[in-house]
Motif scaffolding. Structure first.
Motif, mmCIF file in Angstrom:
data_model
loop_
_atom_site.group_PDB
_atom_site.id
_atom_site.type_symbol
_atom_site.label_atom_id
_atom_site.label_comp_id
_atom_site.label_asym_id
_atom_site.label_seq_id
_atom_site.Cartn_x
_atom_site.Cartn_y
_atom_site.Cartn_z
ATOM 1 N N VAL A 1 0.838 -1.205 0.000
ATOM 2 C CA VAL A 1 0.000 0.000 0.000
ATOM 3 C C VAL A 1 0.872 1.254 0.000
ATOM 4 O O VAL A 1 0.630 2.201 -0.753
ATOM 5 C CB VAL A 1 -0.929 -0.001 1.228
ATOM 6 C CG1 VAL A 1 -1.722 1.299 1.301
ATOM 7 C CG2 VAL A 1 -1.877 -1.193 1.178
ATOM 8 N N SER A 2 1.918 1.249 0.839
ATOM 9 C CA SER A 2 2.814 2.406 0.904
ATOM 10 C C SER A 2 3.523 2.617 -0.432
ATOM 11 O O SER A 2 3.692 3.760 -0.886
ATOM 12 C CB SER A 2 3.824 2.205 2.031
ATOM 13 O OG SER A 2 4.703 3.302 2.125
ATOM 14 N N GLN A 3 3.939 1.529 -1.062
ATOM 15 C CA GLN A 3 4.617 1.645 -2.355
ATOM 16 C C GLN A 3 3.682 2.211 -3.418
ATOM 17 O O GLN A 3 4.080 3.076 -4.220
ATOM 18 C CB GLN A 3 5.139 0.275 -2.787
ATOM 19 C CG GLN A 3 5.856 0.282 -4.127
ATOM 20 C CD GLN A 3 6.328 -1.113 -4.531
ATOM 21 O OE1 GLN A 3 6.213 -2.061 -3.759
ATOM 22 N NE2 GLN A 3 6.833 -1.231 -5.722
ATOM 23 N N ARG A 4 2.429 1.746 -3.424
ATOM 24 C CA ARG A 4 1.458 2.245 -4.403
ATOM 25 C C ARG A 4 1.186 3.738 -4.184
ATOM 26 O O ARG A 4 1.104 4.516 -5.149
ATOM 27 C CB ARG A 4 0.168 1.439 -4.264
ATOM 28 C CG ARG A 4 -0.845 1.666 -5.365
ATOM 29 C CD ARG A 4 -0.454 0.894 -6.630
ATOM 30 N NE ARG A 4 -0.378 -0.512 -6.368
ATOM 31 C CZ ARG A 4 -1.418 -1.364 -6.341
ATOM 32 N NH1 ARG A 4 -2.643 -0.887 -6.556
ATOM 33 N NH2 ARG A 4 -1.246 -2.639 -6.135
ATOM 34 N N ILE A 5 1.051 4.139 -2.949
ATOM 35 C CA ILE A 5 0.835 5.564 -2.650
ATOM 36 C C ILE A 5 2.042 6.388 -3.089
ATOM 37 O O ILE A 5 1.897 7.469 -3.673
ATOM 38 C CB ILE A 5 0.570 5.752 -1.144
ATOM 39 C CG1 ILE A 5 -0.777 5.134 -0.755
ATOM 40 C CG2 ILE A 5 0.594 7.232 -0.766
ATOM 41 C CD1 ILE A 5 -1.048 5.157 0.727
ATOM 42 N N ARG A 6 3.243 5.871 -2.824
ATOM 43 C CA ARG A 6 4.461 6.601 -3.185
ATOM 44 C C ARG A 6 4.546 6.799 -4.695
ATOM 45 O O ARG A 6 4.844 7.902 -5.188
ATOM 46 C CB ARG A 6 5.684 5.835 -2.673
ATOM 47 C CG ARG A 6 7.004 6.569 -2.914
ATOM 48 C CD ARG A 6 8.193 5.737 -2.450
ATOM 49 N NE ARG A 6 8.058 5.365 -1.056
ATOM 50 C CZ ARG A 6 7.849 4.125 -0.618
ATOM 51 N NH1 ARG A 6 7.723 3.129 -1.490
ATOM 52 N NH2 ARG A 6 7.749 3.870 0.669
ATOM 53 N N GLU A 7 4.282 5.754 -5.464
ATOM 54 C CA GLU A 7 4.378 5.848 -6.920
ATOM 55 C C GLU A 7 3.372 6.845 -7.481
ATOM 56 O O GLU A 7 3.719 7.699 -8.320
ATOM 57 C CB GLU A 7 4.159 4.460 -7.534
ATOM 58 C CG GLU A 7 5.284 3.472 -7.236
ATOM 59 C CD GLU A 7 4.963 2.085 -7.740
ATOM 60 O OE1 GLU A 7 3.814 1.871 -8.209
ATOM 61 O OE2 GLU A 7 5.838 1.201 -7.671
ATOM 62 N N ASP A 8 2.134 6.743 -7.026
ATOM 63 C CA ASP A 8 1.102 7.650 -7.557
ATOM 64 C C ASP A 8 1.351 9.092 -7.132
ATOM 65 O O ASP A 8 1.141 10.033 -7.923
ATOM 66 C CB ASP A 8 -0.272 7.197 -7.070
ATOM 67 C CG ASP A 8 -0.689 5.857 -7.668
ATOM 68 O OD1 ASP A 8 0.036 5.373 -8.559
ATOM 69 O OD2 ASP A 8 -1.721 5.310 -7.244
ATOM 70 N N LEU A 9 1.817 9.275 -5.905
ATOM 71 C CA LEU A 9 2.046 10.638 -5.424
ATOM 72 C C LEU A 9 3.257 11.278 -6.111
ATOM 73 O O LEU A 9 3.244 12.481 -6.404
ATOM 74 C CB LEU A 9 2.244 10.622 -3.908
ATOM 75 C CG LEU A 9 2.090 11.962 -3.173
ATOM 76 C CD1 LEU A 9 0.727 12.570 -3.467
ATOM 77 C CD2 LEU A 9 2.264 11.764 -1.682
ATOM 78 N N LEU A 10 4.288 10.502 -6.368
ATOM 79 C CA LEU A 10 5.442 11.023 -7.113
ATOM 80 C C LEU A 10 5.032 11.491 -8.499
ATOM 81 O O LEU A 10 5.474 12.547 -8.975
ATOM 82 C CB LEU A 10 6.529 9.955 -7.220
ATOM 83 C CG LEU A 10 7.366 9.673 -5.967
ATOM 84 C CD1 LEU A 10 8.248 8.449 -6.174
ATOM 85 C CD2 LEU A 10 8.223 10.871 -5.625
ATOM 86 N N LYS A 11 4.173 10.701 -9.129
ATOM 87 C CA LYS A 11 3.730 11.057 -10.479
ATOM 88 C C LYS A 11 2.911 12.346 -10.462
ATOM 89 O O LYS A 11 3.104 13.227 -11.308
ATOM 90 C CB LYS A 11 2.910 9.898 -11.060
ATOM 91 C CG LYS A 11 2.529 10.082 -12.515
ATOM 92 C CD LYS A 11 1.662 8.918 -12.984
ATOM 93 C CE LYS A 11 2.403 7.596 -12.840
ATOM 94 N NZ LYS A 11 1.578 6.462 -13.345
ATOM 95 N N ARG A 12 2.009 12.471 -9.491
ATOM 96 C CA ARG A 12 1.176 13.669 -9.424
ATOM 97 C C ARG A 12 1.995 14.897 -9.021
ATOM 98 O O ARG A 12 1.785 15.991 -9.562
ATOM 99 C CB ARG A 12 0.042 13.448 -8.422
ATOM 100 C CG ARG A 12 -0.979 12.432 -8.843
ATOM 101 C CD ARG A 12 -1.888 12.955 -9.945
ATOM 102 N NE ARG A 12 -2.817 13.948 -9.407
ATOM 103 C CZ ARG A 12 -2.994 15.161 -9.889
ATOM 104 N NH1 ARG A 12 -2.284 15.564 -10.931
ATOM 105 N NH2 ARG A 12 -3.869 15.997 -9.352
#
Length: 277
Positions: A145-156
């Protein structure tokens, strides 16, 4: 002397104006900061000014400073999981601006760019990612979950010229109903483990009793077989041994008096005894 003073007075104003002009045309960029210049004719200049002392045209140009050091920020939200459980999360983000994009950041967001961008995109990403997992998966698959949040937030964040150095979940709590359900499940599991232990203990005690009974039965069979093989001889031997023990006990007692039982016969003699009370 008067001529010298008159000469100094004549040059004082131009020199003062020159010094003041030089002073106003210089500006310093502190360590950990960057600056962009606003020009009254051309607007925000595309170049980024680094640390140190620099020059500008007084009144015509103005320096805008940015703190480009990595800074922390907490983003909190309450949202629903895939199985409709309410989840409260707190995200800790280490962020800084992209140095090369500072002119664009100032033009579109201003100097308080992080206050404008991070709360909105943080809540958006948290709600979108949490909705993909059940409440149980948020516990067992927290790293995913943390990895998914990190990836999406970096992109945004990159769309707004922000660089995220680190993204991590620091706080994760569930609704009252789900918490109570988890506690009841844990209590039930503990009671089941306790009941399983009691059953296993009873089975072990039963097995021990069976083994003990089998041993006693085997011992009784062995004694019976020995008696059958020895016949009356073994019984007589036991009686003689008992008589010897009784005689030894009486002989060592001081309260016993021996009396003759009659005349002697060939091959042996006998006697009676009295107890002195």
């Amino acid at each position: 002397m008067a001529a010298v003073l008159e000469s100094l007075a004549r040059w004082a104003i131009p020199i003062g104006a020159l010094v003041s002009g030089v002073q106003y045309s210089m500006y310093n960029v502190e360590g950990g900061h960057r600056a962009v210049l606003f020009d009254r004719a051309r607007g925000v200049l595309p170049s980024v000014v680094g640390e140190g002392t620099h020059f500008l045209i007084p009144w015509w140009q103005r320096a805008i400073y940015f703190d480009v050091r990595t800074r922390p920020r907490n983003i909190s939200t309450t949202t629903g999981s895939k199985d409709m459980q309410m989840i409260s999360l707190t995200l800790r983000v280490l962020h800084r601006p992209d140095y090369e994009r500072l002119p664009k950041i100032y033009q579109s967001l201003g100097t308080d760019y992080d206050d404008r961008v991070l709360p909105s995109i943080g809540n958006e990403v948290l709600k979108a990612v949490v909705a993909q997992f059940d409440a149980g998966e948020l516990i067992t698959q927290r790293e995913l979950v943390s990895q998914r949040i990190r990836e999406d937030l970096l992109k945004r964040a990159s769309e707004f010229g922000l660089v995220l150095e680190d993204v991590s979940i620091t706080h994760l709590t569930f609704g009252k109903e789900f918490t109570q359900a988890v506690e009841q499940k844990q209590i039930a599991q503990q009671e089941a483990e306790r009941a399983r232990f009691i059953v296993e203990k009873a089975e072990q005690e039963k097995l021990a009793a069976i083994i003990r009974a089998e041993g006693e039965s085997t011992a009784a069979d062995l004694i019976s077989q020995s008696l059958q093989k020895a016949g009356l001889g073994l019984v007589e031997l036991r009686r003689i041994d008992a008589s010897k023990d009784i005689a030894a006990t009486l002989a060592s007692s001081g309260n016993v008096t021996w009396l003759p039982s009659g005349g002697s016969k060939a091959g042996g003699s006998s006697a009676n005894y009295l107890l002195n009370l």
